[in-house]
Design a protein around this motif. Sequence first.
Motif: not given
Length: 341
Positions: A265, A268, A301, A305, A308
């Motif tokens: 995370k 990201m 998430l 997410d 993605t």
Amino acid sequence: MTDFANALIDRLPKAELHLHIEGTLEPDLMLALAKRNKVTLPYESVEDVAKAYEFDCLQDFLDLYYLGMSVLQTEQDFHDLTWAYLLKVHADGLTHVEMFFDPQAHTDRGIAFETVLGGIVSALERAEKELKITSKLIMCFLRHLPEEQAFDALDCACKHKEHIFAVGLDSSEKGFPPPLFERVFAAARKEGFTPVAHVGEEGTAENVREGLDLLKIERVDHGNRALDDPALIKRLAKQQTPLTMCPLSNLRLKGIPTIGDSPVKKAMDAGLLVTVNSDDPSYFGGYLNDNYRAVHQALDLNEQDIITLAKNSFKASFISDSAKQAHLDAIDAVVEDVKKG
């Protein structure tokens, strides 16, 4: 986990970009192949093997990993191993895989390079016909073996360029930094192989930087420690150099104390091109969708997410731009279908 998120993880098309085929050897297949090839193992049951799958570090895992490989002896063995993985992840929505294999671990024990390659390739070709799973094969050099053996492996790979797309670098990272492999990677690039490497798993951010600068890698396998260096984060984000992260692997090898400590995370949020993969799923307790579920739950998430990450898996792949777009369009179609219930 919401029903929507769970359905997305189940149904989204995905690519897997960090997968060692030898690391998919399940205990039951290990024992079956040992019996087939009359190999003596220190285990009598699936339960005995499963108990051995507990590690304190990367080296603990590698010791068992190489022991397990001893049952792989014929082309049929490598076909069966590869086909078992492909069948399993087909149910996870896998439509493309870029698979690592470690020929030096086999040639070093007297198994011919062509035996290894033939079994793997026949299963990959079968998967494209029967399961509609496309693939690219990545031959890894083993860090702990001498440079001349890496060159021997490269010589073999050069005879099979139609089947081997890229070269990688794996095994123990500590004590074997990228500069040791600068010459063989330069030779591999000259022969047309795309370079990738395991860096920043148990090594430092400097290993990642050296992988980029010295080995000229086009994708960072793991790369966790890159997040320790703000300048490196900015560089990776700007260049959109992919990271193939492996959350359950990091947990089982004690690289992180909990899945909540996974850097997925954070990476990201920093704008990095992050993918989620299983690494050696038989040994680490989870295949592709298990890793998606683990980070979804532990890192909070959201559904976007997850989408993605699925899209990133194709964006970070080495397939053509037109093929990438086809997969991205397929993801959008599945998302709309899931929304309809």
